[in-house]
Design a protein around this motif. Structure first.
Motif, mmCIF file in Angstrom:
data_model
loop_
_atom_site.group_PDB
_atom_site.id
_atom_site.type_symbol
_atom_site.label_atom_id
_atom_site.label_comp_id
_atom_site.label_asym_id
_atom_site.label_seq_id
_atom_site.Cartn_x
_atom_site.Cartn_y
_atom_site.Cartn_z
ATOM 1 N N ASP A 217 32.582 43.102 44.070
ATOM 2 C CA ASP A 217 33.797 42.671 44.744
ATOM 3 C C ASP A 217 34.985 43.462 44.218
ATOM 4 N N ALA A 218 35.955 43.705 45.091
ATOM 5 C CA ALA A 218 37.218 44.341 44.717
ATOM 6 C C ALA A 218 38.350 43.485 45.279
ATOM 7 N N GLU A 219 39.219 43.017 44.392
ATOM 8 C CA GLU A 219 40.295 42.102 44.813
ATOM 9 C C GLU A 219 41.636 42.635 44.330
ATOM 10 N N ALA A 220 42.559 42.815 45.268
ATOM 11 C CA ALA A 220 43.896 43.289 44.938
ATOM 12 C C ALA A 220 44.727 42.145 44.375
ATOM 13 N N LYS A 221 45.336 42.389 43.239
ATOM 14 C CA LYS A 221 46.249 41.437 42.608
ATOM 15 C C LYS A 221 47.616 42.113 42.502
ATOM 16 N N GLU A 222 48.553 41.436 41.870
ATOM 17 C CA GLU A 222 49.869 42.033 41.678
ATOM 18 C C GLU A 222 49.785 43.147 40.645
#
Length: 241
Positions: A217-222
């Protein structure tokens, strides 16, 4: 010596052993564990390790319910992430072989989950290596997606572009998928965007990561991108034989 004094001494030693097991044993073993992982992980400094068992005295028998390994900027597959965290599943250490060798020896390779944090600086370096002749000025990440800032040569004039898009996984490749392109802050027509970006692809292979790491999984955060997955074969001094 009176019986009550003998009982008091035995009770004191027992209490000291219990307190020591719960208070001092986990950090001491965690420090030694981290030193043992330094060479297999190819680290300049030992990682931070937090170990635990339920109950804690099980650690004396080489039984660990969990372990969390935290590394800052390790060299993983040519990338130096901002942070890597590994949460190991329950495992056993071969106590007798560990004592003989002077280092931890696991009965089997260790496995668990892994989290890899890529900062905007990490992503900018990756993008700059993968996008060919277009100079990358920076990558900005938020929870809604990402923006790649670069310059494109248009009839000899460098035009500042901003590409809005998002990260996704394609197998074991990290891919940036453009959704909107703007020049000088003005959104460009889709046909012009395709022509400007022709031959440009942001796809970084993740299949060279060590120890059977598989990114799921790849999840964009701040200001960061978090890759998560599993690690299948982290060595700890090699399996006992």
């Amino acid at each position: 010596m009176p019986l009550w004094r003998i009982l008091a001494v035995v009770g004191g030693f027992t209490l000291l052993l219990v307190v020591g097991t719960y208070t001092f044993l986990p950090p001491l073993l965690g420090f030694a564990f981290g030193q043992n992982l330094r060479e297999p992980l190819g680290l300049e400094e030992a990682p931070d390790v937090d170990l635990g068992s339920e109950p804690p005295p099980e650690m004396l028998l080489g039984r660990f319910a969990w372990a969390q390994i935290t590394m800052g900027e390790p060299n993983f597959g040519g990338v130096r992430p901002q942070k890597v965290t590994i949460d190991l599943e329950p495992f056993d250490v071969d106590v007798s072989r560990s004592v003989r060798s002077g280092s931890f020896r696991s009965r089997e390779p260790l496995s668990g989950t892994i989290s890899i944090v890529l900062s905007e600086r990490n992503l900018t370096r990756i993008a700059d290596a993968e996008t060919g002749d277009m100079p990358i000025e920076g990558v900005d990440v938020s929870e809604s997606g990402a923006t790649v800032r670069l310059g494109a040569d248009v009839v000899g004039i460098e035009v500042p572009l901003s590409i809005e898009g998002d990260f996704r996984l394609d197998g074991q490749d990290l891919v940036f998928e453009p959704e909107e392109v703007a020049a000088f802050g003005v959104r460009l027509p889709e046909k012009v965007s395709r022509e400007l970006l022709a031959g440009t692809e942001f796809a970084y292979p993740l299949d060279d990561l060590p120890y059977g790491i598989e990114i799921e999984d790849a999840e964009a955060k701040e200001a960061r991108l978090v890759l998560s997955g599993r690690i299948q074969s982290l060595p700890l001094g090699g399996p006992a034989g």
